[in-house]
Design a protein around this motif. Structure first.
Motif, mmCIF file in Angstrom:
data_model
loop_
_atom_site.group_PDB
_atom_site.id
_atom_site.type_symbol
_atom_site.label_atom_id
_atom_site.label_comp_id
_atom_site.label_asym_id
_atom_site.label_seq_id
_atom_site.Cartn_x
_atom_site.Cartn_y
_atom_site.Cartn_z
ATOM 1 N N GLN A 1 0.831 -1.208 0.000
ATOM 2 C CA GLN A 1 0.000 0.000 0.000
ATOM 3 C C GLN A 1 0.860 1.250 0.000
ATOM 4 O O GLN A 1 0.509 2.250 -0.640
ATOM 5 N N LEU A 2 1.990 1.201 0.672
ATOM 6 C CA LEU A 2 2.909 2.334 0.642
ATOM 7 C C LEU A 2 3.477 2.531 -0.755
ATOM 8 O O LEU A 2 3.574 3.678 -1.241
ATOM 9 N N ALA A 3 3.849 1.446 -1.427
ATOM 10 C CA ALA A 3 4.367 1.552 -2.792
ATOM 11 C C ALA A 3 3.318 2.154 -3.731
ATOM 12 O O ALA A 3 3.641 2.999 -4.584
ATOM 13 N N ALA A 4 2.057 1.754 -3.577
ATOM 14 C CA ALA A 4 0.990 2.300 -4.425
ATOM 15 C C ALA A 4 0.788 3.786 -4.163
ATOM 16 O O ALA A 4 0.612 4.584 -5.102
ATOM 17 N N ALA A 5 0.819 4.194 -2.894
ATOM 18 C CA ALA A 5 0.641 5.614 -2.568
ATOM 19 C C ALA A 5 1.782 6.452 -3.126
ATOM 20 O O ALA A 5 1.567 7.562 -3.636
ATOM 21 N N ARG A 6 2.996 5.939 -3.060
ATOM 22 C CA ARG A 6 4.135 6.673 -3.611
ATOM 23 C C ARG A 6 4.045 6.793 -5.127
ATOM 24 O O ARG A 6 4.384 7.834 -5.705
ATOM 25 N N ALA A 7 3.594 5.723 -5.781
ATOM 26 C CA ALA A 7 3.455 5.763 -7.235
ATOM 27 C C ALA A 7 2.400 6.786 -7.651
ATOM 28 O O ALA A 7 2.584 7.531 -8.622
ATOM 29 N N GLN A 8 1.300 6.854 -6.921
ATOM 30 C CA GLN A 8 0.261 7.831 -7.246
ATOM 31 C C GLN A 8 0.767 9.253 -7.046
ATOM 32 O O GLN A 8 0.456 10.147 -7.843
ATOM 33 N N LEU A 9 1.551 9.452 -5.997
ATOM 34 C CA LEU A 9 2.111 10.791 -5.778
ATOM 35 C C LEU A 9 3.057 11.178 -6.910
ATOM 36 O O LEU A 9 3.019 12.319 -7.397
ATOM 37 N N ALA A 10 3.885 10.247 -7.343
ATOM 38 C CA ALA A 10 4.794 10.532 -8.457
ATOM 39 C C ALA A 10 4.025 10.820 -9.738
ATOM 40 O O ALA A 10 4.405 11.708 -10.525
ATOM 41 N N ASP A 11 2.935 10.116 -9.945
ATOM 42 C CA ASP A 11 2.120 10.332 -11.144
ATOM 43 C C ASP A 11 1.488 11.717 -11.137
ATOM 44 O O ASP A 11 1.443 12.400 -12.164
ATOM 45 N N ILE A 12 1.020 12.142 -9.962
ATOM 46 C CA ILE A 12 0.408 13.468 -9.877
ATOM 47 C C ILE A 12 1.444 14.559 -10.114
ATOM 48 O O ILE A 12 1.163 15.589 -10.740
ATOM 49 N N ARG A 13 2.663 14.344 -9.633
ATOM 50 C CA ARG A 13 3.702 15.360 -9.786
ATOM 51 C C ARG A 13 4.171 15.524 -11.225
ATOM 52 O O ARG A 13 4.565 16.617 -11.635
ATOM 53 N N THR A 14 4.132 14.477 -12.026
ATOM 54 C CA THR A 14 4.682 14.538 -13.385
ATOM 55 C C THR A 14 3.658 14.923 -14.434
ATOM 56 O O THR A 14 4.032 15.242 -15.568
ATOM 57 N N GLY A 15 2.378 14.957 -14.145
ATOM 58 C CA GLY A 15 1.380 15.236 -15.166
ATOM 59 C C GLY A 15 1.199 14.044 -16.098
ATOM 60 O O GLY A 15 1.549 12.917 -15.770
ATOM 61 N N LYS A 16 0.657 14.320 -17.321
ATOM 62 C CA LYS A 16 0.409 13.226 -18.252
ATOM 63 C C LYS A 16 1.702 12.738 -18.887
ATOM 64 O O LYS A 16 2.679 13.484 -19.005
ATOM 65 N N ARG A 17 1.653 11.501 -19.376
ATOM 66 C CA ARG A 17 2.812 10.908 -20.022
ATOM 67 C C ARG A 17 2.996 11.494 -21.424
ATOM 68 O O ARG A 17 2.022 11.950 -22.047
ATOM 69 N N PRO A 18 4.203 11.509 -21.953
ATOM 70 C CA PRO A 18 4.440 12.049 -23.306
ATOM 71 C C PRO A 18 3.537 11.440 -24.378
ATOM 72 O O PRO A 18 3.042 12.175 -25.243
#
Length: 324
Positions: free
Chosen positions: A88-105
């Motif tokens: 669950q910690l890994a999933a929360a960190r991944a979601q935070l990273a996704d929000i910080r980077t915006g959409k994918r190229p």
């Protein structure tokens, strides 16, 4: 006369063992000696969690060192809970990273392609509007067809503006409030991992210090309730000698005073130092306090040997204590 009464009373209660009086007033000035006994402050090792005793690493009478494994309880549930918390910690960190980077190229490329198509449609609509305006001026088309061409041109231009903004937004990270909310989710997941790790660690108990195992209170396979002692051990620093002195001698004693402890069967005497003097007197038999009965007052004294010499003594062992 008073001294003889005190000696008779002391011998009857086996408190002082003196050859020439509690105050050492004989001609040879022998040091005062009293009878005492060894006492141990046992440490009872237990777990804050319940579970079946899966492993017992020590036996009665065994000498163990600090941090040595003592026992372990079944921990299948706690290990699974830790793994779940880590995922669950890994999933929360991944979601935070996704929000910080915006959409994918690749997602931005799709929006750009849609924008290029909208630009082409807008250009085509503008050309059609120009032709219809010319046709309308010469009476070639009705007013309604011109209005449709203008509406189509406006719609095409609006779509171009919309997709242009979408490309700009796709490059932006998540909103600040979204970032804060997801960061809080990460912290909560980290706390859950710490809790799960602590519960798992509680299933294994290590020795807090060097010492001797005096007893094991459960067998492998038995259920152990939370807080129930599994192993009873005695660190050497918890071994002490307790003895009683008359009130006529307590005034000459103080913490740090050196003693010599003699025990039957010991190869040599053990050195010790006074660590505690009782703050209150005790009467050995019930008596009425008076000047004549002061000799019956005794004070409890405790002394600790050195850590190296302490294992030579055993709780309950009678000893003789001599002042130095």
């Amino acid at each position: 006369m008073k001294r003889s009464r005190f000696l008779a009373y002391a011998m009857r209660l086996a408190i002082p063992l003196v050859a020439c009086g509690a105050l050492g007033a004989c001609s040879d000035r022998a040091a005062p000696t009293w009878q005492g006994y060894v006492e141990g402050e046992f440490v009872y090792l237990s777990s804050s969690q319940s579970g079946k005793l899966e492993q017992l690493d020590v036996a009665r009478g065994q000498e163990i060192t600090a941090n040595a494994p003592v026992f372990a309880l079944e921990s299948v549930y706690e290990a699974a809970a830790l793994q779940q918390a880590q995922q669950q910690l890994a999933a929360a960190r991944a979601q935070l990273a996704d929000i910080r980077t915006g959409k994918r190229p690749p997602e931005i490329d799709v929006t750009k392609a849609q924008l290029a198509q909208a630009v082409a449609n807008a250009r085509k609509a503008a050309q059609q509007l120009t032709r219809d305006e010319m046709q309308y001026r010469v009476g070639g088309i009705p007013k309604g067809q011109l209005d449709d061409s203008r509406a189509a041109a406006d719609a095409a231009n609006a779509q171009v503006r919309e997709l242009t903004h979408e490309v700009d937004v796709a490059r932006l990270p998540g909103r600040s409030q979204q970032l804060l909310a997801q960061a809080a989710q990460v912290e909560a997941a980290q706390a859950a991992v710490a809790q799960a790790q602590w519960r798992l660690d509680q299933k294994r108990v290590n020795a807090p210090a060097n010492g001797r195992v005096y007893d094991t209170l459960f067998r492998v396979g038995e259920w152990v309730q939370a807080g129930s002692p599994v192993v009873q051990m005695l660190p050497p620093q918890n071994i002490k000698v307790r003895f009683f002195v008359p009130e006529t001698a307590v005034g000459s004693l103080a913490p740090g005073r050196s003693l010599t402890i003699h025990c039957d069967g010991c190869a040599s005497d053990v050195k010790a130092k006074i660590t505690y003097l009782s703050v209150s007197a005790e009467y050995t038999p019930p008596v009425i306090y008076s000047n004549e009965s002061r000799a019956k007052l005794v004070f409890m004294i405790e002394a600790h040997p050195s850590v190296d010499d302490a294992p030579r003594l055993h709780p309950g062992q009678p000893v003789s204590v001599t002042l130095q």
